[in-house]
Scaffold this motif. Structure first.
Motif, PDB file in Angstrom:
ATOM      1  N   THR A   2       0.845  -1.193   0.000  1.00  0.00           N
ATOM      2  CA  THR A   2       0.000   0.000   0.000  1.00  0.00           C
ATOM      3  C   THR A   2       0.882   1.246   0.000  1.00  0.00           C
ATOM      4  OG1 THR A   2      -0.052   0.125   2.419  1.00  0.00           O
ATOM      5  CG2 THR A   2      -1.739  -1.241   1.342  1.00  0.00           C
ATOM      6  N   GLU A   3       0.273   2.399  -0.177  1.00  0.00           N
ATOM      7  CA  GLU A   3       1.040   3.652  -0.113  1.00  0.00           C
ATOM      8  C   GLU A   3       1.695   3.797   1.250  1.00  0.00           C
ATOM      9  OE1 GLU A   3      -0.994   7.156  -1.291  1.00  0.00           O
ATOM     10  OE2 GLU A   3      -1.683   6.324  -3.196  1.00  0.00           O
ATOM     11  N   SER A   4       0.979   3.359   2.284  1.00  0.00           N
ATOM     12  CA  SER A   4       1.535   3.410   3.643  1.00  0.00           C
ATOM     13  C   SER A   4       2.746   2.484   3.776  1.00  0.00           C
ATOM     14  CB  SER A   4       0.447   3.017   4.656  1.00  0.00           C
ATOM     15  OG  SER A   4       0.980   2.950   5.962  1.00  0.00           O
ATOM     16  N   ASP A   5       2.641   1.286   3.195  1.00  0.00           N
ATOM     17  CA  ASP A   5       3.761   0.350   3.221  1.00  0.00           C
ATOM     18  C   ASP A   5       4.979   0.943   2.518  1.00  0.00           C
ATOM     19  OD1 ASP A   5       2.188  -1.597   4.471  1.00  0.00           O
ATOM     20  OD2 ASP A   5       1.536  -2.452   2.558  1.00  0.00           O
ATOM     21  N   GLN A   6       4.748   1.510   1.349  1.00  0.00           N
ATOM     22  CA  GLN A   6       5.847   2.089   0.567  1.00  0.00           C
ATOM     23  C   GLN A   6       6.521   3.230   1.333  1.00  0.00           C
ATOM     24  OE1 GLN A   6       4.692   3.024  -3.498  1.00  0.00           O
ATOM     25  NE2 GLN A   6       3.196   1.373  -3.507  1.00  0.00           N
ATOM     26  N   LYS A   7       5.687   4.046   1.939  1.00  0.00           N
ATOM     27  CA  LYS A   7       6.227   5.179   2.712  1.00  0.00           C
ATOM     28  C   LYS A   7       7.065   4.684   3.887  1.00  0.00           C
ATOM     29  CE  LYS A   7       4.735   9.426   5.046  1.00  0.00           C
ATOM     30  NZ  LYS A   7       3.559  10.243   5.447  1.00  0.00           N
ATOM     31  N   ARG A   8       6.613   3.603   4.519  1.00  0.00           N
ATOM     32  CA  ARG A   8       7.351   3.054   5.659  1.00  0.00           C
ATOM     33  C   ARG A   8       8.710   2.503   5.233  1.00  0.00           C
ATOM     34  NH1 ARG A   8       5.336  -1.883   9.606  1.00  0.00           N
ATOM     35  NH2 ARG A   8       6.861  -1.538  11.282  1.00  0.00           N
ATOM     36  N   LEU A   9       8.750   1.849   4.072  1.00  0.00           N
ATOM     37  CA  LEU A   9      10.020   1.316   3.573  1.00  0.00           C
ATOM     38  C   LEU A   9      11.043   2.431   3.374  1.00  0.00           C
ATOM     39  CD1 LEU A   9       8.820  -1.325   0.939  1.00  0.00           C
ATOM     40  CD2 LEU A   9       9.959  -1.789   3.116  1.00  0.00           C
ATOM     41  N   VAL A  10      10.567   3.562   2.881  1.00  0.00           N
ATOM     42  CA  VAL A  10      11.469   4.679   2.596  1.00  0.00           C
ATOM     43  C   VAL A  10      11.815   5.464   3.849  1.00  0.00           C
ATOM     44  CG1 VAL A  10      11.717   6.846   1.330  1.00  0.00           C
ATOM     45  CG2 VAL A  10      10.639   4.874   0.220  1.00  0.00           C
ATOM     46  N   GLU A  11      10.804   5.799   4.658  1.00  0.00           N
ATOM     47  CA  GLU A  11      11.020   6.708   5.782  1.00  0.00           C
ATOM     48  C   GLU A  11      11.424   6.007   7.074  1.00  0.00           C
ATOM     49  OE1 GLU A  11       7.599   9.181   6.187  1.00  0.00           O
ATOM     50  OE2 GLU A  11       7.782  10.041   4.165  1.00  0.00           O
ATOM     51  N   ALA A  12      10.942   4.784   7.302  1.00  0.00           N
ATOM     52  CA  ALA A  12      11.276   4.081   8.542  1.00  0.00           C
ATOM     53  C   ALA A  12      12.493   3.177   8.372  1.00  0.00           C
ATOM     54  CB  ALA A  12      10.079   3.258   9.027  1.00  0.00           C
ATOM     55  N   TYR A  13      12.542   2.475   7.243  1.00  0.00           N
ATOM     56  CA  TYR A  13      13.660   1.542   7.015  1.00  0.00           C
ATOM     57  C   TYR A  13      14.751   2.130   6.130  1.00  0.00           C
ATOM     58  CZ  TYR A  13      10.578  -1.926   9.099  1.00  0.00           C
ATOM     59  OH  TYR A  13       9.766  -2.613   9.977  1.00  0.00           O
ATOM     60  N   HIS A  14      14.481   3.284   5.524  1.00  0.00           N
ATOM     61  CA  HIS A  14      15.472   4.017   4.716  1.00  0.00           C
ATOM     62  C   HIS A  14      16.037   3.170   3.574  1.00  0.00           C
ATOM     63  CE1 HIS A  14      15.190   6.969   7.909  1.00  0.00           C
ATOM     64  NE2 HIS A  14      15.525   6.050   8.787  1.00  0.00           N
ATOM     65  N   ILE A  15      15.197   2.316   2.976  1.00  0.00           N
ATOM     66  CA  ILE A  15      15.649   1.477   1.882  1.00  0.00           C
ATOM     67  C   ILE A  15      16.119   2.347   0.726  1.00  0.00           C
ATOM     68  CG2 ILE A  15      14.960  -0.272   0.179  1.00  0.00           C
ATOM     69  CD1 ILE A  15      15.092  -1.308   3.059  1.00  0.00           C
ATOM     70  N   LYS A  16      17.296   2.007   0.163  1.00  0.00           N
ATOM     71  CA  LYS A  16      17.829   2.736  -0.983  1.00  0.00           C
ATOM     72  C   LYS A  16      17.784   1.908  -2.261  1.00  0.00           C
ATOM     73  CE  LYS A  16      21.493   5.247  -0.663  1.00  0.00           C
ATOM     74  NZ  LYS A  16      22.895   5.664  -0.412  1.00  0.00           N
ATOM     75  N   THR A  17      17.954   0.574  -2.109  1.00  0.00           N
ATOM     76  CA  THR A  17      18.047  -0.298  -3.278  1.00  0.00           C
ATOM     77  C   THR A  17      17.152  -1.509  -3.102  1.00  0.00           C
ATOM     78  OG1 THR A  17      20.358   0.364  -3.591  1.00  0.00           O
ATOM     79  CG2 THR A  17      19.617  -1.608  -4.767  1.00  0.00           C
ATOM     80  N   VAL A  18      16.456  -1.879  -4.167  1.00  0.00           N
ATOM     81  CA  VAL A  18      15.636  -3.089  -4.183  1.00  0.00           C
ATOM     82  C   VAL A  18      16.199  -4.041  -5.228  1.00  0.00           C
ATOM     83  CG1 VAL A  18      13.357  -4.067  -4.684  1.00  0.00           C
ATOM     84  CG2 VAL A  18      13.540  -1.899  -3.435  1.00  0.00           C
ATOM     85  N   ILE A  19      16.490  -5.286  -4.810  1.00  0.00           N
ATOM     86  CA  ILE A  19      16.925  -6.327  -5.739  1.00  0.00           C
ATOM     87  C   ILE A  19      15.750  -7.273  -5.958  1.00  0.00           C
ATOM     88  CG2 ILE A  19      18.552  -8.210  -6.181  1.00  0.00           C
ATOM     89  CD1 ILE A  19      20.536  -6.854  -4.315  1.00  0.00           C
ATOM     90  N   ASP A  20      15.246  -7.307  -7.169  1.00  0.00           N
ATOM     91  CA  ASP A  20      14.078  -8.130  -7.537  1.00  0.00           C
ATOM     92  C   ASP A  20      14.589  -9.368  -8.276  1.00  0.00           C
ATOM     93  OD1 ASP A  20      11.775  -9.255  -8.634  1.00  0.00           O
ATOM     94  OD2 ASP A  20      10.865  -7.325  -9.102  1.00  0.00           O
ATOM     95  N   LEU A  21      14.387 -10.552  -7.691  1.00  0.00           N
ATOM     96  CA  LEU A  21      14.932 -11.800  -8.229  1.00  0.00           C
ATOM     97  C   LEU A  21      13.952 -12.561  -9.117  1.00  0.00           C
ATOM     98  CD1 LEU A  21      16.625 -13.151  -4.947  1.00  0.00           C
ATOM     99  CD2 LEU A  21      17.674 -11.769  -6.756  1.00  0.00           C
ATOM    100  N   ARG A  22      12.823 -11.983  -9.435  1.00  0.00           N
ATOM    101  CA  ARG A  22      11.776 -12.729 -10.136  1.00  0.00           C
ATOM    102  C   ARG A  22      12.068 -12.921 -11.626  1.00  0.00           C
ATOM    103  NH1 ARG A  22       6.552  -9.411  -8.533  1.00  0.00           N
ATOM    104  NH2 ARG A  22       8.043  -7.721  -8.919  1.00  0.00           N
ATOM    105  N   THR A  23      11.365 -13.892 -12.192  1.00  0.00           N
ATOM    106  CA  THR A  23      11.504 -14.210 -13.605  1.00  0.00           C
ATOM    107  C   THR A  23      10.630 -13.282 -14.455  1.00  0.00           C
ATOM    108  OG1 THR A  23       9.663 -15.782 -13.612  1.00  0.00           O
ATOM    109  CG2 THR A  23      11.837 -16.646 -13.028  1.00  0.00           C
ATOM    110  N   LYS A  24      10.864 -13.324 -15.761  1.00  0.00           N
ATOM    111  CA  LYS A  24      10.042 -12.560 -16.699  1.00  0.00           C
ATOM    112  C   LYS A  24       8.583 -12.986 -16.597  1.00  0.00           C
ATOM    113  CE  LYS A  24       9.453 -11.650 -21.650  1.00  0.00           C
ATOM    114  NZ  LYS A  24       9.987 -11.941 -23.013  1.00  0.00           N
TER     115      LYS A  24
END
Length: 207
Positions: free
Chosen positions: A16-38
């Motif tokens: 959700t928008e709240s989840d996304q905001k928490r990842l950025v503001e609370a956990y300060h995530i800078k990089t996401v590595i996505d391992l999924r297939t096409k």
């Protein structure tokens, strides 16, 4: 490695928008590595298309969900080498079927044959060994990202955050000389978190 530098997660498509905001503001995530297939990206794009506009055609797919401000590394952990290794474990007749299905645009049906005849019999342990044996280039790409200090904090995810992501994080912890019992404990934390989604996971594996 300090606490709060490396996270593992399930796919972020349902965030959700709240989840996304928490990842950025609370956990300060800078990089996401996505391992999924096409195929997984295509499937999720179709799901988002149906959700946002049920009448729209799926030929024009919504791109993979990306949270503004974050750096994304799309690395299909089970890439070409892994796919070829699974293909060669099929019977000759099944290989021919898979090739024809892919050539005529029935990729998901081809994957279903590989899943039924190879992946299910191999089990998670066998597939984990296959990932290490045949995904060297993809693992190198991931570790190149992990080796850059400016990329942290990093969040790694696949679809469920358990098998591919769990294997990768276990390798990182092993290289950092974390005790095996602690690595097992971290991996098994997924079980209780995913229990409520068991029916959904089974349906996805069967599709």
């Amino acid at each position: 490695m300090r606490e709060g530098r490396l996270y593992r997660s399930a796919r972020l498509d349902d965030a959700t928008e709240s989840d996304q905001k928490r990842l950025v503001e609370a956990y300060h995530i800078k990089t996401v590595i996505d391992l999924r297939t096409k195929s997984e990206h295509i499937k999720q794009a179709k799901e988002r298309k149906r959700f946002t506009d049920p009448t729209a055609s799926t030929t024009s797919l919504i791109p993979a969900l990306q949270i503004p401000g974050l750096q994304y590394q799309l690395i299909n952990l089970n890439g070409g080498g892994f796919e070829k290794a699974l293909l060669y474990k099929l019977s000759l007749l099944s290989i021919i079927k898979v090739i024809f299905l892919i050539l005529f645009g029935f990729r998901m049906q081809a994957i279903n044959i590989i899943g039924r005849e190879v992946m299910q019999p191999r089990g998670l342990t066998g597939l984990g060994h296959d990932s290490i044996d045949y995904c060297g280039e993809e693992l190198r790409q991931v570790f190149d990202v992990l080796a850059e200090p400016t990329n942290y904090p990093i969040l790694v995810h696949c679809t469920q955050g358990k098998d591919r992501t769990g294997l990768l994080i276990a390798l990182v912890l092993f290289l950092l000389h974390v005790p095996i019992k602690a690595i097992e404990y971290d991996y098994l934390l997924s079980e209780s978190e995913l229990k409520s989604m068991e029916d959904i996971r089974l349906r996805e594996l069967q599709e």
